[in-house]
Design an enzyme around this catalytic site. Structure first.
Site, PDB file in Angstrom:
ATOM      1  N   GLY A   1       3.221   2.155  -8.295  1.00  0.00           N
ATOM      2  CA  GLY A   1       2.583   1.505  -7.158  1.00  0.00           C
ATOM      3  C   GLY A   1       2.780   2.324  -5.908  1.00  0.00           C
ATOM      4  CG  HIS A   2       1.256   4.446  -2.279  1.00  0.00           C
ATOM      5  ND1 HIS A   2       1.219   4.135  -0.950  1.00  0.00           N
ATOM      6  CD2 HIS A   2       1.510   5.788  -2.340  1.00  0.00           C
ATOM      7  CE1 HIS A   2       1.416   5.224  -0.224  1.00  0.00           C
ATOM      8  NE2 HIS A   2       1.607   6.244  -1.051  1.00  0.00           N
ATOM      9  N   GLY A   3       3.287   1.678  -1.528  1.00  0.00           N
ATOM     10  CA  GLY A   3       3.433   0.757  -0.402  1.00  0.00           C
ATOM     11  C   GLY A   3       3.447   1.494   0.905  1.00  0.00           C
TER      12      GLY A   3
ATOM     13  CG  PHE B   1       8.576   1.645   3.556  1.00  0.00           C
ATOM     14  CD1 PHE B   1       8.900   1.928   4.869  1.00  0.00           C
ATOM     15  CD2 PHE B   1       8.490   0.321   3.167  1.00  0.00           C
ATOM     16  CE1 PHE B   1       9.149   0.922   5.778  1.00  0.00           C
ATOM     17  CE2 PHE B   1       8.736  -0.694   4.066  1.00  0.00           C
ATOM     18  CZ  PHE B   1       9.059  -0.402   5.379  1.00  0.00           C
TER      19      PHE B   1
ATOM     20  CG  ASP C   1       5.620  -4.402   3.937  1.00  0.00           C
ATOM     21  OD1 ASP C   1       4.644  -5.129   4.217  1.00  0.00           O
ATOM     22  OD2 ASP C   1       5.523  -3.397   3.217  1.00  0.00           O
TER      23      ASP C   1
ATOM     24  CB  ALA D   1       4.149   6.926  -4.357  1.00  0.00           C
TER      25      ALA D   1
ATOM     26  CE  LYS E   1       9.782   1.714  -2.253  1.00  0.00           C
ATOM     27  NZ  LYS E   1       8.316   1.688  -2.119  1.00  0.00           N
TER      28      LYS E   1
END
Length: 835
Positions: free
Chosen positions: A500-502, A504, A617, A506, A522
């Site tokens: 996933g990717h957020g 802050f 977040d 990947a 991360k």
């Protein structure tokens, strides 16, 4: 003899003077024997012999417990708590001819006796749980002894407490012998104190105001408790409380208990749900209990921890068996014996640990760390020191501190580092190095140039290894592994499997080579600090442990590479279950458990850590699910790790504007209430099984932009109007708990109030979700209401005054970040039928 028959016999005996029978026969009267028990008149309490141990110990005690309030007996009084008997079948409770109660055992003789000064001729077992001895009729049948005047750890309603009364904890949950903690009236006779070893107070109720104690506002609960404090501030002071009946003929069961862990807890019985509810406890942080973990043990707060206590590095429990039974009082001892006093000891940094309370020490101002070490080595009583690099303050510890706490349990502000004195342990590797130096010196004598070169090389190599070891040892107490970038590149197969990717960075799936354990790596894209600052912040995150937070395993900080290694969560994020077209469907039970677990994790960040950590977040993508679908909040602390310029992060986090509290946009200071707002938005998605923003996909020939529908305004309106069933995920087909759904939905609306002062704190959110606190109907959020009605919104005290929502714009930009030229937005209408 069956219990009923025994009860009838006792009633008959009460009709005639018992003293005559006992004295005429010149024999003691046996009240109970062996496995016989005696019930109070309404069968609320039971008197008899019991064995509280679960490990097969044959220690038996005479006591009183609730007859039928719980599958597991709840004991309220113990007679022979410090002298158990091993043979209950031959043990008896007797009223002697001299008028005393005794516990008699053929092997041990009299192991317990009532301490009444006047002889008794009768006894009574009341429905209040009080065992009473009374005199003969000539003395007015007044009590000459009662268990209420000789309590153990439990304070029952109607029990009169004076300066002579002491409630003493059990040693462990399965050992009723006298523990380390007690509750007593203070020497000023105006407050109650919790004491360690009956000498050191560590919590008090505060002064009596005439209606309640200053430190116990919960005493004002109406219609349930009546408190009576007679003659405060005098030696004649006495206090008691009375509980009103829940219904005619049915007393409300309640008790205060000095727990074996040093906390005072209030329990009330819920007859409908058939369980004991803990209404109140103090100190609310277990790590505020004095000397809970003993010498050189440190305490960590938080629910669901297997143990609050652990030994600092280089130490182990003195009594391993006792620790297994949750008795940590003996503390910890050195693994390799005591340190010497020859000035050759070394010092080990044991992590970010603090202490409170008094400890004998020296304070040295404006000294270097090496001077601090020398001062400690020059005193045989010194066990270690705290040193502050910024203020150059040295605090020499002359005795072992007993209230050491993990930094996540600490609310003070300090930057001291704890160093513990340790004995130098010669190892074979060191001896071999010593021999190598001798040989090298010989070589230098004959071949000076080559020898000098080798000597310099070995010194540099040794220094390099020592530096690396010191760096890694600094994090050992945190159980964090320092990874190299090469290790993580290999573990993730070149960062090939992206999870996933957020905002802050990947996240990639990896496998640790030494254990074949799956991890989530991360890769931070916005390192906001240098390596030293990054490591310091990682220490803070690594010290935080909670069952509803994803555990940090280690990190990498090389050059510009900043990576964090977490436990892998096999069921992914909550977001994957919120698509209406997803084949995966969470049951209501699982959703409710996820809601409470997430709330507990955020509450711990806000209220259980040394410094409040604002997540910044909260959204379904950051709520991960383990193999049992337990919620684990991830990415906590990263906002601080990459810098507090979080608006820059938000600007690139597409699709998450719907979780952002209004104060982010208004420019007001961000508090932990911003997380409460985001949690409320996430809660609505969890209830509805849908994302907050839904787009109607147009047909192929439809040239119009898809209409974007915002779920929260519609959901909030229906929830306030009592139509929760319309909001709950229709795919559940009505298979959900209506009471839980109503509570959960109402809490969500409280959380998304635009005024942050109205939003509840996360600790209160947990209590509201669990049903401990009543959840009232919230007011409609003004901003949400404006979105629904299309009116202009004028915020009060939130920097949003005059924001226009009349055309589905402005506020939509604020709330969702989805309005764009040519798009259509809907806020108050019926939800799309085919989202």
């Amino acid at each position: 003899m069956p219990c009923t028959h025994l009860h009838l016999l006792l009633l008959l005996l009460f009709l005639s003077p018992l003293s005559a029978s006992a004295k005429n026969n010149n024999k003691a009267f046996i009240i109970i024997k062996g496995n016989q028990t005696l019930l109070s008149s309404q069968s609320i309490f039971r008197l008899g012999f019991f064995n509280p141990s679960t490990n097969g110990h044959s220690n038996w005690y005479l006591g009183i417990w609730y007859a039928s309030s719980s599958p597991k007996p709840v004991y309220v009084w113990v007679a022979n708590r410090n002298r158990p008997v091993s043979d209950p079948l031959s043990s008896t409770l007797e009223l002697t001819t001299t008028g005393h109660l005794i516990l008699n055992n053929p092997l041990n003789g009299v192991v317990w006796q009532s301490n009444n000064k006047k002889p008794a001729s009768n006894f009574h077992f009341s429905d209040s749980g009080n065992l009473i001895l009374t005199g003969d009729s000539s003395s007015g049948s007044s009590p000459v002894w009662q268990s209420f005047q000789n309590p153990t750890d439990t304070w029952l309603p109607g029990m009169n407490v004076t300066w002579q009364t002491t409630f003493t904890s059990w040693r462990t949950p399965s050992d009723p012998s006298s523990g380390s903690y007690s509750l007593k009236l203070s020497p000023t006779f105006n407050e109650f104190q919790l004491l360690h070893n009956q000498t050191t107070p560590y919590w008090s109720t505060g002064n009596w105001t005439g209606q309640s104690f200053v430190g116990v506002p919960e005493m004002t609960v109406p219609y349930i408790y009546t408190f009576q404090f007679l003659n405060p501030y005098t030696p004649a002071a006495s206090f008691r409380y009375i509980v009103t009946s829940s219904s005619p003929g049915q007393p409300r069961l309640s008790r205060f208990v000095v727990d074996s862990n040093g906390q005072l807890k209030q329990w009330t019985w819920e007859p409908q749900n058939q369980y004991w509810n803990m209404f109140w406890l103090q100190p609310d942080d277990q790590c505020r209990v004095h000397a809970l973990c003993g010498e050189f043990g440190f305490c960590s707060s938080g629910e669901n921890l297997l143990s609050p206590c652990a030994c600092i590095r280089g130490f182990c429990p003195k009594n391993e068996a006792a620790w297994g039974f949750k008795d940590y009082s003996d503390g910890c001892g050195r693994e390799y014996g005591d340190s010497s006093c020859d000035g050759r000891d070394t010092f080990v940094a044991v992590g970010d640990l603090r202490y409170d309370g008094d400890v004998e020490m020296w304070r040295l101002q404006q000294v270097s760390k090496s001077s601090c070490e020398k001062s400690c080595l020059g005193n045989c009583s010194c066990v270690g020191f705290y040193y502050n690099d910024k203020s150059n303050l040295c605090k020499i510890l002359l005795e072992a501190p007993v209230n050491i706490k993990n930094t996540s349990s600490w609310t003070g502000i300090t930057e001291d580092v704890l160093y513990i004195r340790d004995q130098i342990k010669e190892s074979s590797s060191k001896r071999s190095v010593s021999r190598g130096v001798i040989i090298l010196c010989c070589v230098v004598g004959s071949i000076s140039i080559l020898g000098s070169t080798l000597f310099v090389f070995l010194i540099l190599l040794r220094k390099s290894k020592k530096t690396k070891k010191e760096e890694e040892d600094g994090f050992a107490v945190l159980n964090l592994k320092v990874f190299s970038f090469k290790e993580l590149h290999k573990a993730t197969n070149g960062f090939s499997e992206k999870l996933g990717h957020g905002g802050f960075g990947a996240v990639f799936k990896g496998t640790l080579q030494d254990s074949s354990t799956f991890v989530a790596v991360k890769r931070l894209e916005r390192p906001g600090s240098g390596e030293g600052e990054f490591r310091a912040e990682v220490c803070t995150i690594g010290n935080i442990q909670h069952v509803n937070l994803v555990r940090l395993r280690g990190f990498c900080s090389e050059n510009l590479h900043r990576l964090l290694v977490y436990d892998y969560m096999p069921n992914g994020s909550l977001s994957s279950f919120l698509s209406r077209t997803s084949p995966k469907l969470l049951s209501w039970e699982t959703r409710f458990r996820i809601a409470i677990g997430t709330a507990k994790g955020i509450a711990y960040l806000h209220e259980g850590c040394r410094d409040c950590i604002i997540h910044c977040d909260i959204k379904p993508e950051n709520i991960l699910l383990d193999s049992d679908y337990n919620a684990k909040v991830s990415d906590f602390g990263l906002a601080k790790l990459v810098g507090r310029d979080f608006s820059r992060v938000l600007a690139t986090m597409r699709g998450t504007w719907g979780y952002v509290a209004p104060e982010w946009i208004s420019g007001l200071p961000i508090t932990n209430k911003a997380d409460v707002y985001s949690f409320g938005m996430t809660l609505l998605e969890l209830i509805g099984g849908r994302r907050n923003v839904i787009s109607d996909t147009p047909g192929e020939k439809d040239e119009k932009e898809p209409e974007k529908w915002f779920f929260p305004p519609w959901a909030a309106r229906e929830i306030i109007q009592g139509n929760v069933d319309l909001v709950v995920d229709s795919r559940l087909n009505g298979e959900y708990n209506n009471e839980e759904a109503t509570r959960m939905a109402t809490v969500a609306v409280w959380c998304i109030q635009d005024n942050e002062e109205i939003r509840p704190a996360m600790g209160m959110v947990v209590k509201m979700l669990e049903g401990v606190v009543e959840v009232t109907v919230p007011p409609p959020p003004k901003l949400i209401q404006a979105l629904v009605s299309g009116d202009s919104y004028h915020g009060v005290g939130n920097g949003l005054s005059g924001t226009s929502c009349s055309e589905g714009r402005g506020c939509s930009d604020l709330m969702t970040g989805l309005s764009s030229p040519g798009s259509r937005s809907s806020f108050g209408g019926k939800p799309p039928s085919s989202p």
